[in-house]
Structure formats: C-alpha cells, structure tokens
Design a protein around this motif. Structure first.
Motif, PDB file in Angstrom:
ATOM      1  N   MET A   1      13.636  95.680  21.756  1.00  0.00           N
ATOM      2  CA  MET A   1      14.128  94.789  20.247  1.00  0.00           C
ATOM      3  C   MET A   1      14.623  93.107  21.487  1.00  0.00           C
ATOM      4  SD  MET A   1      16.078  96.576  17.001  1.00  0.00           S
ATOM      5  CE  MET A   1      14.614  97.817  16.644  1.00  0.00           C
ATOM      6  N   ASP A   2      14.740  92.199  20.808  1.00  0.00           N
ATOM      7  CA  ASP A   2      15.227  91.118  21.391  1.00  0.00           C
ATOM      8  C   ASP A   2      16.777  90.582  20.549  1.00  0.00           C
ATOM      9  OD1 ASP A   2      15.594  89.673  23.688  1.00  0.00           O
ATOM     10  OD2 ASP A   2      13.845  88.492  22.810  1.00  0.00           O
ATOM     11  N   SER A   3      18.041  91.627  19.823  1.00  0.00           N
ATOM     12  CA  SER A   3      18.537  91.500  19.513  1.00  0.00           C
ATOM     13  C   SER A   3      19.536  90.238  19.658  1.00  0.00           C
ATOM     14  CB  SER A   3      19.987  93.000  18.647  1.00  0.00           C
ATOM     15  OG  SER A   3      20.305  93.150  20.463  1.00  0.00           O
ATOM     16  N   GLN A   4      20.334  89.224  18.908  1.00  0.00           N
ATOM     17  CA  GLN A   4      20.576  87.799  19.504  1.00  0.00           C
ATOM     18  C   GLN A   4      22.441  88.279  19.413  1.00  0.00           C
ATOM     19  OE1 GLN A   4      19.738  84.018  18.098  1.00  0.00           O
ATOM     20  NE2 GLN A   4      17.755  84.776  19.143  1.00  0.00           N
ATOM     21  N   PRO A   5      23.313  87.727  19.931  1.00  0.00           N
ATOM     22  CA  PRO A   5      24.901  88.060  19.769  1.00  0.00           C
ATOM     23  C   PRO A   5      25.192  87.795  18.507  1.00  0.00           C
ATOM     24  CG  PRO A   5      24.656  86.481  21.305  1.00  0.00           C
ATOM     25  CD  PRO A   5      22.663  86.981  21.265  1.00  0.00           C
ATOM     26  N   VAL A   6      25.934  88.175  18.226  1.00  0.00           N
ATOM     27  CA  VAL A   6      26.539  88.537  16.204  1.00  0.00           C
ATOM     28  C   VAL A   6      27.638  87.094  17.080  1.00  0.00           C
ATOM     29  CG1 VAL A   6      28.216  88.843  14.680  1.00  0.00           C
ATOM     30  CG2 VAL A   6      26.906  90.964  15.866  1.00  0.00           C
ATOM     31  N   GLU A   7      26.755  85.910  16.272  1.00  0.00           N
ATOM     32  CA  GLU A   7      28.078  84.537  16.078  1.00  0.00           C
ATOM     33  C   GLU A   7      28.984  84.845  14.984  1.00  0.00           C
ATOM     34  OE1 GLU A   7      25.014  80.579  16.283  1.00  0.00           O
ATOM     35  OE2 GLU A   7      24.526  81.828  14.757  1.00  0.00           O
ATOM     36  N   THR A   8      30.650  84.570  15.635  1.00  0.00           N
ATOM     37  CA  THR A   8      31.319  84.075  14.538  1.00  0.00           C
ATOM     38  C   THR A   8      32.007  83.151  14.376  1.00  0.00           C
ATOM     39  OG1 THR A   8      33.363  84.752  16.587  1.00  0.00           O
ATOM     40  CG2 THR A   8      32.265  87.003  15.052  1.00  0.00           C
ATOM     41  N   PHE A   9      32.862  82.865  13.150  1.00  0.00           N
ATOM     42  CA  PHE A   9      33.434  81.350  13.693  1.00  0.00           C
ATOM     43  C   PHE A   9      34.903  82.245  12.118  1.00  0.00           C
ATOM     44  CE2 PHE A   9      34.079  77.527  11.056  1.00  0.00           C
ATOM     45  CZ  PHE A   9      33.879  75.977  12.298  1.00  0.00           C
ATOM     46  N   ASN A  10      35.835  81.133  12.680  1.00  0.00           N
ATOM     47  CA  ASN A  10      37.705  81.452  12.010  1.00  0.00           C
ATOM     48  C   ASN A  10      37.106  81.016  10.666  1.00  0.00           C
ATOM     49  OD1 ASN A  10      40.136  81.454  11.087  1.00  0.00           O
ATOM     50  ND2 ASN A  10      40.554  81.363  12.881  1.00  0.00           N
ATOM     51  N   PRO A  11      37.272  81.982   9.721  1.00  0.00           N
ATOM     52  CA  PRO A  11      37.672  81.362   8.176  1.00  0.00           C
ATOM     53  C   PRO A  11      38.077  80.068   8.103  1.00  0.00           C
ATOM     54  CG  PRO A  11      37.904  83.938   8.229  1.00  0.00           C
ATOM     55  CD  PRO A  11      37.747  83.275   9.855  1.00  0.00           C
ATOM     56  N   TRP A  12      39.287  80.487   8.466  1.00  0.00           N
ATOM     57  CA  TRP A  12      40.822  79.258   7.905  1.00  0.00           C
ATOM     58  C   TRP A  12      39.871  78.091   8.672  1.00  0.00           C
ATOM     59  CZ3 TRP A  12      44.127  79.579   4.515  1.00  0.00           C
ATOM     60  CH2 TRP A  12      44.629  80.679   3.992  1.00  0.00           C
ATOM     61  N   THR A  13      38.749  78.043   9.219  1.00  0.00           N
ATOM     62  CA  THR A  13      38.490  76.648   9.938  1.00  0.00           C
ATOM     63  C   THR A  13      37.484  76.121   8.356  1.00  0.00           C
ATOM     64  OG1 THR A  13      38.259  77.262  12.325  1.00  0.00           O
ATOM     65  CG2 THR A  13      36.571  75.845  11.984  1.00  0.00           C
ATOM     66  N   LEU A  44      31.400  82.715   2.204  1.00  0.00           N
ATOM     67  CA  LEU A  44      30.718  81.347   2.805  1.00  0.00           C
ATOM     68  C   LEU A  44      29.757  82.172   4.049  1.00  0.00           C
ATOM     69  CD1 LEU A  44      28.838  79.598   1.885  1.00  0.00           C
ATOM     70  CD2 LEU A  44      31.226  78.095   2.588  1.00  0.00           C
ATOM     71  N   LEU A  45      30.056  82.484   4.818  1.00  0.00           N
ATOM     72  CA  LEU A  45      30.137  82.418   6.467  1.00  0.00           C
ATOM     73  C   LEU A  45      28.911  83.485   6.595  1.00  0.00           C
ATOM     74  CD1 LEU A  45      32.844  82.243   8.743  1.00  0.00           C
ATOM     75  CD2 LEU A  45      31.861  80.523   8.537  1.00  0.00           C
ATOM     76  N   ARG A  46      29.036  84.499   5.782  1.00  0.00           N
ATOM     77  CA  ARG A  46      28.395  85.952   5.712  1.00  0.00           C
ATOM     78  C   ARG A  46      26.802  85.253   4.785  1.00  0.00           C
ATOM     79  NH1 ARG A  46      33.003  89.287   4.412  1.00  0.00           N
ATOM     80  NH2 ARG A  46      33.434  90.258   6.493  1.00  0.00           N
ATOM     81  N   GLY A  49      25.162  83.806   7.149  1.00  0.00           N
ATOM     82  CA  GLY A  49      24.626  84.080   8.240  1.00  0.00           C
ATOM     83  C   GLY A  49      25.002  84.131   9.602  1.00  0.00           C
ATOM     84  N   VAL A  50      26.802  84.412   9.151  1.00  0.00           N
ATOM     85  CA  VAL A  50      27.703  84.325  10.567  1.00  0.00           C
ATOM     86  C   VAL A  50      28.936  85.027   9.904  1.00  0.00           C
ATOM     87  CG1 VAL A  50      29.444  82.552  11.400  1.00  0.00           C
ATOM     88  CG2 VAL A  50      26.842  82.053  10.641  1.00  0.00           C
ATOM     89  N   GLU A  51      29.634  85.711  10.715  1.00  0.00           N
ATOM     90  CA  GLU A  51      30.357  86.769  10.316  1.00  0.00           C
ATOM     91  C   GLU A  51      31.795  85.862  10.431  1.00  0.00           C
ATOM     92  OE1 GLU A  51      31.039  90.402   9.594  1.00  0.00           O
ATOM     93  OE2 GLU A  51      28.804  89.424   8.850  1.00  0.00           O
ATOM     94  N   PRO A  52      32.502  86.430   9.628  1.00  0.00           N
ATOM     95  CA  PRO A  52      34.075  85.582   9.954  1.00  0.00           C
ATOM     96  C   PRO A  52      34.546  85.908  11.340  1.00  0.00           C
ATOM     97  CG  PRO A  52      33.756  86.972   7.507  1.00  0.00           C
ATOM     98  CD  PRO A  52      32.335  87.224   9.008  1.00  0.00           C
TER      99      PRO A  52
END
Length: 79
Positions: A1-13, A44-46, A49-52
């Motif tokens: 399996m080629d799993s990609q790292p989970v991308e995160t982004f600060n919801p306050w941004t 919205l981030l989810r 496809g982006v995790e908070p």
C-alpha cells in the motif's frame, strides 16, 4: 500500500483568510457572533480532504503557552 501522509492545516488560518476576504468585499463579518468559527472551518478542510491542524498548534497547547510566557518575560520583564 502506498499511503500518503495526512495533510493538516490550522482551521484558524482558514477563518482569518475568509474573514479578511469578506471584509475586502465590503462585508462586515463579526468574529464569534454565531459560535466558534473554527468548527465550520474544520469541516470545510475535511470536505477538501485536509485534516484540521494538530492540537499542538492551538493557543492552549503547552508548547504555545511556553513560547508566549517566554515572549512575555522578554518583552515585559517588570510584569
């Protein structure tokens, strides 16, 4: 399996970006007038496809509190 790292982004941004965009459009957003804006920003981030952002990025995290305490001590040594 080629799993990609989970991308995160600060919801306050996201909140800051949207708030400023609305203000530039001549609207008058009020922060917190209808609840915590980070909750819909995180949804919205989810949806994109982006995790908070991680908990260690929040203002209440011990690492951030330590940094703030250090800044206060350096900037306001008499307080």
């Amino acid at each position: 399996m080629d799993s990609q790292p989970v991308e995160t982004f600060n919801p306050w941004t996201v909140v800051n970006l949207v708030f400023n965009h609305l203000a530039e459009q001549g609207l008058h957003p009020v922060l917190g007038g209808h609840g915590d804006p980070a909750v819909p920003a995180a949804a919205l981030l989810r949806a994109f496809g982006v995790e908070p952002g991680r908990n260690d990025e929040s203002v209440t995290s011990p690492a951030v509190q330590d940094t703030l305490a250090d800044l206060r001590a350096r900037m306001f040594p008499d307080v």
